[in-house]
Design a protein around this motif. Structure first.
Motif, PDB file in Angstrom:
ATOM      1  N   SER A  35       0.834  -1.214   0.000  1.00  0.00           N
ATOM      2  CA  SER A  35       0.000   0.000   0.000  1.00  0.00           C
ATOM      3  C   SER A  35       0.861   1.254   0.000  1.00  0.00           C
ATOM      4  O   SER A  35       0.545   2.232  -0.689  1.00  0.00           O
ATOM      5  CB  SER A  35      -0.916   0.019   1.217  1.00  0.00           C
ATOM      6  N   LEU A  36       1.957   1.230   0.759  1.00  0.00           N
ATOM      7  CA  LEU A  36       2.868   2.371   0.794  1.00  0.00           C
ATOM      8  C   LEU A  36       3.441   2.650  -0.591  1.00  0.00           C
ATOM      9  O   LEU A  36       3.466   3.805  -1.052  1.00  0.00           O
ATOM     10  CB  LEU A  36       4.003   2.113   1.790  1.00  0.00           C
ATOM     11  N   TYR A  37       3.875   1.604  -1.281  1.00  0.00           N
ATOM     12  CA  TYR A  37       4.463   1.790  -2.612  1.00  0.00           C
ATOM     13  C   TYR A  37       3.406   2.246  -3.620  1.00  0.00           C
ATOM     14  O   TYR A  37       3.707   3.051  -4.507  1.00  0.00           O
ATOM     15  CB  TYR A  37       5.159   0.510  -3.077  1.00  0.00           C
ATOM     16  N   GLN A  38       2.168   1.770  -3.463  1.00  0.00           N
ATOM     17  CA  GLN A  38       1.086   2.239  -4.324  1.00  0.00           C
ATOM     18  C   GLN A  38       0.819   3.726  -4.082  1.00  0.00           C
ATOM     19  O   GLN A  38       0.535   4.468  -5.023  1.00  0.00           O
ATOM     20  CB  GLN A  38      -0.190   1.416  -4.091  1.00  0.00           C
ATOM     21  N   ASP A  39       0.922   4.159  -2.828  1.00  0.00           N
ATOM     22  CA  ASP A  39       0.770   5.590  -2.512  1.00  0.00           C
ATOM     23  C   ASP A  39       1.869   6.411  -3.175  1.00  0.00           C
ATOM     24  O   ASP A  39       1.622   7.512  -3.670  1.00  0.00           O
ATOM     25  CB  ASP A  39       0.779   5.816  -1.001  1.00  0.00           C
ATOM     26  N   HIS A  40       3.089   5.880  -3.189  1.00  0.00           N
ATOM     27  CA  HIS A  40       4.189   6.568  -3.874  1.00  0.00           C
ATOM     28  C   HIS A  40       3.859   6.723  -5.362  1.00  0.00           C
ATOM     29  O   HIS A  40       4.071   7.791  -5.946  1.00  0.00           O
ATOM     30  CB  HIS A  40       5.506   5.786  -3.747  1.00  0.00           C
ATOM     31  N   ILE A  41       3.337   5.663  -5.957  1.00  0.00           N
ATOM     32  CA  ILE A  41       3.003   5.697  -7.386  1.00  0.00           C
ATOM     33  C   ILE A  41       1.914   6.740  -7.649  1.00  0.00           C
ATOM     34  O   ILE A  41       1.995   7.516  -8.608  1.00  0.00           O
ATOM     35  CB  ILE A  41       2.576   4.299  -7.881  1.00  0.00           C
ATOM     36  N   LYS A  42       0.913   6.796  -6.784  1.00  0.00           N
ATOM     37  CA  LYS A  42      -0.154   7.799  -6.928  1.00  0.00           C
ATOM     38  C   LYS A  42       0.410   9.214  -6.816  1.00  0.00           C
ATOM     39  O   LYS A  42       0.016  10.112  -7.569  1.00  0.00           O
ATOM     40  CB  LYS A  42      -1.232   7.588  -5.869  1.00  0.00           C
ATOM     41  N   ARG A  43       1.329   9.420  -5.873  1.00  0.00           N
ATOM     42  CA  ARG A  43       1.937  10.736  -5.696  1.00  0.00           C
ATOM     43  C   ARG A  43       2.717  11.147  -6.947  1.00  0.00           C
ATOM     44  O   ARG A  43       2.613  12.283  -7.405  1.00  0.00           O
ATOM     45  CB  ARG A  43       2.854  10.730  -4.462  1.00  0.00           C
ATOM     46  N   ILE A  44       3.472  10.212  -7.507  1.00  0.00           N
ATOM     47  CA  ILE A  44       4.249  10.506  -8.719  1.00  0.00           C
ATOM     48  C   ILE A  44       3.307  10.839  -9.870  1.00  0.00           C
ATOM     49  O   ILE A  44       3.550  11.783 -10.630  1.00  0.00           O
ATOM     50  CB  ILE A  44       5.142   9.301  -9.088  1.00  0.00           C
ATOM     51  N   THR A  45       2.230  10.079 -10.001  1.00  0.00           N
ATOM     52  CA  THR A  45       1.250  10.346 -11.064  1.00  0.00           C
ATOM     53  C   THR A  45       0.657  11.741 -10.897  1.00  0.00           C
ATOM     54  O   THR A  45       0.517  12.487 -11.882  1.00  0.00           O
ATOM     55  CB  THR A  45       0.144   9.267 -11.043  1.00  0.00           C
ATOM     56  N   ALA A  46       0.337  12.117  -9.660  1.00  0.00           N
ATOM     57  CA  ALA A  46      -0.210  13.456  -9.398  1.00  0.00           C
ATOM     58  C   ALA A  46       0.817  14.532  -9.735  1.00  0.00           C
ATOM     59  O   ALA A  46       0.454  15.589 -10.284  1.00  0.00           O
ATOM     60  CB  ALA A  46      -0.644  13.568  -7.937  1.00  0.00           C
ATOM     61  N   LYS A  47       2.069  14.281  -9.426  1.00  0.00           N
ATOM     62  CA  LYS A  47       3.121  15.253  -9.756  1.00  0.00           C
ATOM     63  C   LYS A  47       3.246  15.417 -11.266  1.00  0.00           C
ATOM     64  O   LYS A  47       3.449  16.532 -11.752  1.00  0.00           O
ATOM     65  CB  LYS A  47       4.468  14.822  -9.167  1.00  0.00           C
ATOM     66  N   LYS A  48       3.158  14.303 -11.989  1.00  0.00           N
ATOM     67  CA  LYS A  48       3.245  14.376 -13.449  1.00  0.00           C
ATOM     68  C   LYS A  48       2.102  15.208 -14.019  1.00  0.00           C
ATOM     69  O   LYS A  48       2.302  16.035 -14.896  1.00  0.00           O
ATOM     70  CB  LYS A  48       3.219  12.971 -14.063  1.00  0.00           C
ATOM     71  N   ILE A  49       0.898  14.972 -13.499  1.00  0.00           N
ATOM     72  CA  ILE A  49      -0.273  15.727 -13.965  1.00  0.00           C
ATOM     73  C   ILE A  49      -0.125  17.201 -13.618  1.00  0.00           C
ATOM     74  O   ILE A  49      -0.404  18.072 -14.438  1.00  0.00           O
ATOM     75  CB  ILE A  49      -1.568  15.132 -13.364  1.00  0.00           C
ATOM     76  N   ALA A  50       0.341  17.494 -12.421  1.00  0.00           N
ATOM     77  CA  ALA A  50       0.524  18.886 -11.989  1.00  0.00           C
ATOM     78  C   ALA A  50       1.579  19.601 -12.826  1.00  0.00           C
ATOM     79  O   ALA A  50       1.503  20.815 -13.033  1.00  0.00           O
ATOM     80  CB  ALA A  50       0.896  18.942 -10.517  1.00  0.00           C
ATOM     81  N   GLY A  51       2.542  18.842 -13.333  1.00  0.00           N
ATOM     82  CA  GLY A  51       3.618  19.443 -14.118  1.00  0.00           C
ATOM     83  C   GLY A  51       3.294  19.625 -15.583  1.00  0.00           C
ATOM     84  O   GLY A  51       4.054  20.254 -16.312  1.00  0.00           O
ATOM     85  N   GLN A  52       2.157  19.086 -16.026  1.00  0.00           N
ATOM     86  CA  GLN A  52       1.791  19.223 -17.431  1.00  0.00           C
ATOM     87  C   GLN A  52       1.364  20.653 -17.726  1.00  0.00           C
ATOM     88  O   GLN A  52       0.768  21.324 -16.891  1.00  0.00           O
ATOM     89  CB  GLN A  52       0.648  18.281 -17.790  1.00  0.00           C
ATOM     90  N   THR A  53       1.680  21.101 -18.917  1.00  0.00           N
ATOM     91  CA  THR A  53       1.253  22.447 -19.304  1.00  0.00           C
ATOM     92  C   THR A  53      -0.198  22.386 -19.767  1.00  0.00           C
ATOM     93  O   THR A  53      -0.633  21.431 -20.402  1.00  0.00           O
ATOM     94  CB  THR A  53       2.134  22.997 -20.440  1.00  0.00           C
TER      95      THR A  53
END
Length: 175
Positions: free
Chosen positions: A148-166
């Protein structure tokens, strides 16, 4: 006080003191072991942990971790902490070397190694690599809590990618 005859007995006594929260006694025993048996790898490992986590003396911790790896390269416990240390210190070349060695050692916690590599990549703003490492950590996890912890990391990275999109906006003149 009991008289301890062998290095192994002193080591076990030191670990027991450590488990009971007697840090000064444990530190004393580990230093005694190193003074009498400088090549006792596991005492170097324990001293590395002391200097890393208790004293925040990263240089001395690194010395003891490195010494442990040199003396007993198949000791799996040292790699997770040694890798954490070099990630903290941003020692780029050592991160890769230690991770490679760790992943080859039987008994090393591969999920933790991959997680540390993911954290390192995330700090470097390499989100694609971080996500790959977290996926490997999730696949290597042996407990549902860790997974679950590693899945949370993956979700955080996905959110960062979306936030970084123009964002692209279009203006529609029809009204």
């Amino acid at each position: 006080m009991d008289i301890l005859y062998t290095v192994e007995e002193k080591y076990l006594q030191a670990v027991e003191e450590l488990n009971y929260g007697e840090l000064p006694k444990a530190l004393h025993y580990f230093n005694e072991i190193i003074n009498t048996e400088p090549d006792y790898a596991r005492a170097h490992y324990q001293l590395g942990c002391f200097y890393h986590y208790q004293f925040k003396n990263f240089q001395t911790a690194g010395y003891h971790y490195q010494k442990c790896v040199e003396l007993e390269p198949e000791f799996p416990d040292v790699y997770e902490h040694y890798l954490k240390l070099v990630v903290t210190l941003k020692m780029h070349k050592l991160v890769e070397q230690i991770a490679e060695k760790a992943l080859a050692v039987p008994g090393a916690n591969k999920a933790q190694i991959y997680e540390n590599l993911g954290l390192y990549a995330e700090e470097q703003q390499n989100l694609r690599t971080a996500k790959e490492q977290y996926k490997k950590a999730a696949l290597s996890a042996v407990s549902s809590t860790d997974h679950s912890l590693y899945q949370d990391h993956i979700k955080r990275i996905t959110a960062k990618k979306i936030a970084g999109q123009t964002m692209t906006y279009t203006y529609d003149q029809e009204q």
